[in-house]
Design an enzyme around this catalytic site. Structure first.
Site, PDB file in Angstrom:
ATOM      1  N   ASP A  60       0.905  -1.299  -0.061  1.00  0.00           N
ATOM      2  CA  ASP A  60       0.096  -0.103  -0.075  1.00  0.00           C
ATOM      3  C   ASP A  60       0.870   1.270  -0.055  1.00  0.00           C
ATOM      4  O   ASP A  60       2.200   1.358   0.291  1.00  0.00           O
ATOM      5  CB  ASP A  60      -0.909   0.123   1.242  1.00  0.00           C
ATOM      6  CG  ASP A  60      -2.126   0.642   1.053  1.00  0.00           C
ATOM      7  OD1 ASP A  60      -2.250   1.532   0.022  1.00  0.00           O
ATOM      8  OD2 ASP A  60      -3.121   0.558   1.985  1.00  0.00           O
ATOM      9  N   ASP A  93     -10.640   1.940  -3.348  1.00  0.00           N
ATOM     10  CA  ASP A  93     -11.039   1.601  -1.916  1.00  0.00           C
ATOM     11  C   ASP A  93     -12.525   1.254  -1.803  1.00  0.00           C
ATOM     12  O   ASP A  93     -13.176   0.965  -0.965  1.00  0.00           O
ATOM     13  CB  ASP A  93     -10.463   2.615  -1.177  1.00  0.00           C
ATOM     14  CG  ASP A  93      -9.204   2.276  -0.531  1.00  0.00           C
ATOM     15  OD1 ASP A  93      -8.534   1.259  -0.869  1.00  0.00           O
ATOM     16  OD2 ASP A  93      -8.459   3.370   0.095  1.00  0.00           O
TER      17      ASP A  93
END
Length: 738
Positions: free
Chosen positions: A478, A546
């Site tokens: 990430d 997301d």
């Protein structure tokens, strides 16, 4: 594939699918002649050049030839300061501050295969499938050389391009602009498509007509960004998904970029792609060189789907690690939306058992397993297990996961550091930021200086230790913030920082993927903030967004497919109400959307009802049955969520005997038209297909493509017996020809 006319000083790259032609002009610079559908490989195409444009008051290179002006000719590597007032390919400044260039032809070389680019991800191909042309230019005054690389692939309408600058002189120079690709088109009758958006709504398709002036997209955030993807399409106004001319340009890079189309006063169009010049300055000492990232150029007359097919095939065969293209990706479940930071060993044990019962193949432990990480304010950089949550260590948890028959994956955010961490106390000099000014936070974190080899080495040692202790199968990498205060103590010339940072990221990826080739990486950047070809070279799949709401994902996945294949898209079924939009959608609808990607789950199995458990088991069985088709098949967009109230797409296997179609209608339509049909694409018109496997529903391929596949009739006031499906309707059609 590469044909050189020495007498006319012309270079013609062609493979029967595409032609790219340029030549040496009378002033020694390179002129662009043609890019488009394949032409005969022999011949003189110098008449394509625009020497005879009227150019009142324009400058001309030769006293005896006022028609030759760099302001009007179409060029291949345009320079600054010699009469061309359009955007140049490069700006190089000497030690006296002069930024005039004059790069003239010196030599060429044809190379079999595809050379690697030092420190950068790039396309690959063997000697039988790729040829590369290297053209060397030289500025005689500054004694600076430029090598232009063109690679053409035997079976694709694709050209890759890159640039290398070499300081052959005795004094330093500075590169302040360097485009990896520049070429001039003879007209401006195009619409520009690009993929734009923001966090949670990445890669929506935007369209604008080219007008005189600059039309550009880019990023100066330190990443390719959620907001603009490094991908640009020029299409004719009449071009549709299935027919018409279009040109695509992509960038194999994950940092700051600029992509633009400039229309001049004679309606010619200059296309450019490269590192964004803002904040960029690279110093070359004598004998030093700089390698720019690679760009990808594609052309088709078969519509936007045809363009996508070429780009998808290129990425699957010449960019993504071939082992991961051949291996089926596991169905995963991630604990993030189920537990966030609030978990312990007992809770995870239960989670793993329930996930195994559902048929999941990979368990991924997300944020919160390391340091003292109970929220997002602390511990990034402290890559050791949190014993308060996992008292027996990460290795013991991994053993439990694997003993249950699942693979094991972990979340890392290696590029960031928390202000509250052991690492920042020990090494404050490893953090990016201004010494004299206040520094901003993003998601309560700072950025580590990956331009510093010591930082890269530290991260490699920490991550590799965890990999080996846990026998790791998967890493979700990430990156959750943009880079502010771009100052690094390790970098002497701060104009080099952003690019050196990306070289550090690539170096870390290269070391990990080389030493742990069994490890599947999924890239992530606050969702889809770094969904680009640079990342895909190392990580064959990326977290698409997301935002896991299935209705929103229709647009996100549809737009993403314009430039990227399904095998790269992380697409999961999440809980409802959705954690991003608070929308509730049927489990069937969520699964039907998520099938067209790598597939997985973001939910808590303990909160499922028994009927939901059974439905998820069936979803996983269905996906694994069709996984290779989805990963390897040819994808067609049929109905656009940006235009229609419905969305539809399909994927067809190589021999066209199997197909999977997804149809979606987020909102119910009162009193809809009857006899609705969906026209399919890519089938064999002579084959008979079973629809959803039923012997009684036999349809020829030509019927399904020309007449269409019947869609259900919804409830209306006149037909009380019709289907009453409500909002979020979806159907998956399975076609098979035995």
């Amino acid at each position: 594939m590469i044909h050189v006319n020495d007498e006319m000083k012309q270079f013609h790259l062609t493979n029967g699918k595409i032609s790219y032609i340029f030549h040496v002009m009378k002033n020694g610079q390179l002129g662009h002649l043609y890019m488009g559908r394949a032409l005969h490989k022999e011949g003189d195409y110098s008449h394509f050049q625009a020497y005879d444009n009227p150019a009142p008051y324009s400058t001309h290179v030769f006293e005896d030839d006022p028609s030759f002006s760099l302001e009007t000719v179409r060029q291949e590597f345009p320079v600054h300061g010699k009469g061309d007032f359009r955007e140049p390919a490069s700006i190089i400044v000497d030690d006296q501050g002069e930024f005039i260039s004059d790069f003239v032809f010196k030599s060429f070389e044809v190379v079999e295969g595809k050379p690697e680019l030092d420190g950068l991800p790039a396309a690959f191909g063997d000697k039988g499938s790729v040829q590369t042309l290297k053209v060397s230019l030289l500025d005689l005054t500054a004694n600076v050389g430029v090598d232009l690389y063109y690679s053409i692939f035997a079976d694709l309408p694709i050209i890759t391009r890159s640039v290398r600058v070499v300081n052959k002189g005795e004094r330093s120079v500075k590169i302040e602009r360097l485009m990896s690709l520049t070429f001039d088109l003879p007209d401006a009758d195009y619409e520009m498509l690009h993929l734009s958006g923001a966090w949670g709504r990445e890669r929506h398709i935007r369209k604008r007509k080219l007008e005189q002036g600059l039309q550009s997209i880019g990023s100066i955030r330190g990443s390719s960004s959620h907001h603009h993807n490094p991908f640009l399409v020029l299409k004719r106004e009449e071009t549709t998904e299935h027919q018409g001319e279009s040109i695509g340009v992509q960038f194999i890079y994950s940092g700051n970029f600029l992509a633009q189309a400039e229309v001049d006063h004679y309606e010619t169009t200059r296309v450019s792609m490269g590192i964004h010049p803002t904040g960029f300055q690279w110093k070359l000492e004598p004998a030093d060189s700089f390698q720019a990232p690679e760009s990808v150029l594609s052309f088709t007359k078969e519509g936007l789907n045809g363009l996508s097919h070429s780009l998808h095939d290129f990425q699957r065969h010449h960019l993504i690690n071939q082992k991961w293209m051949e291996r089926e990706r596991p169905v995963l479940i991630n604990n993030w939306e189920a537990t966030y930071f609030n978990f312990n060993e007992e809770k995870l044990d239960q989670f793993i058992d329930e996930a195994k019962d559902l048929g999941v193949e990979l368990f991924v432990l997300d944020d919160g397993w390391f340091g003292n990480r109970n929220d997002d304010t602390t511990s990034l950089g402290d890559w050791y297990v949190d014993r308060s949550k996992l008292p027996n260590g990460i290795g013991e948890l991994a053993k439990k996961v694997k003993a249950s028959g699942l693979q094991f994956g972990l979340w890392f955010e290696p590029e960031m550091v928390s202000p509250e961490s052991e690492l920042i106390k020990k090494h404050p000099e490893w953090v990016i930021g201004s010494v004299a000014r206040s520094n901003t936070l993003g998601r309560n974190q700072r950025v580590l200086d990956l331009a510093n080899p010591e930082v890269v080495h530290y991260l490699y040692e920490k991550i590799s230790a965890i990999i080996e202790e846990s026998d790791l199968d998967y890493i979700k990498w990430d990156m959750n913030r943009n880079i502010t205060e771009p100052y690094a103590r390790s970098v002497r010339n701060q104009g080099e920082f952003f690019h050196r940072y990306m070289l550090g990221v690539y170096d870390l990826y290269e070391r990990l993927t080389t030493n742990y080739p069994h490890l599947l990486f999924e890239s992530c950047a606050g969702g889809g903030g770094r969904f680009d070809l640079g990342m895909m070279y190392y990580a064959p799949q990326a977290w698409t967004s997301d935002d896991t709401d299935a209705v929103e994902r229709l647009k996100i996945q549809y737009g993403t497919s314009l430039g990227y294949p399904l095998s790269t898209m992380g697409s999961h079924v999440s809980a409802v109400p959705n954690h991003q939009t608070l929308r509730s959608t049927p489990l069937k609808f969520r699964g039907d959307v998520a099938y067209f990607g790598t597939f997985g789950y973001e939910l808590d199995p303990s909160q499922l009802k028994q009927e939901e458990r059974e439905e998820i088991k069936q979803q996983i069985k269905f996906f694994t049955k069709h996984r290779s088709l989805i990963q390897q098949g040819k994808f067609y967009r049929l109905k656009s969520p940006f235009i229609d109230s419905e969305t539809a797409w399909m994927v067809v296997n190589e021999d066209r005997k199997k197909a999977l179609i997804g149809w979606y209608q987020p909102k119910n339509m009162p009193n809809p038209p009857g006899n609705r049909v969906l026209k399919l694409k890519g089938l064999d018109e002579s084959l008979i297909y079973k629809v959803n496997g039923h012997e009684m529903q036999l349809r020829y391929g030509d019927e399904l493509m020309e007449r269409g596949l019947a869609l259900p009739v919804e409830f209306n006031g006149a037909n009380h017996q019709a289907q009453r499906a409500g909002d979020c309707q979806s159907i998956i059609f399975e076609l098979r020809s035995d």
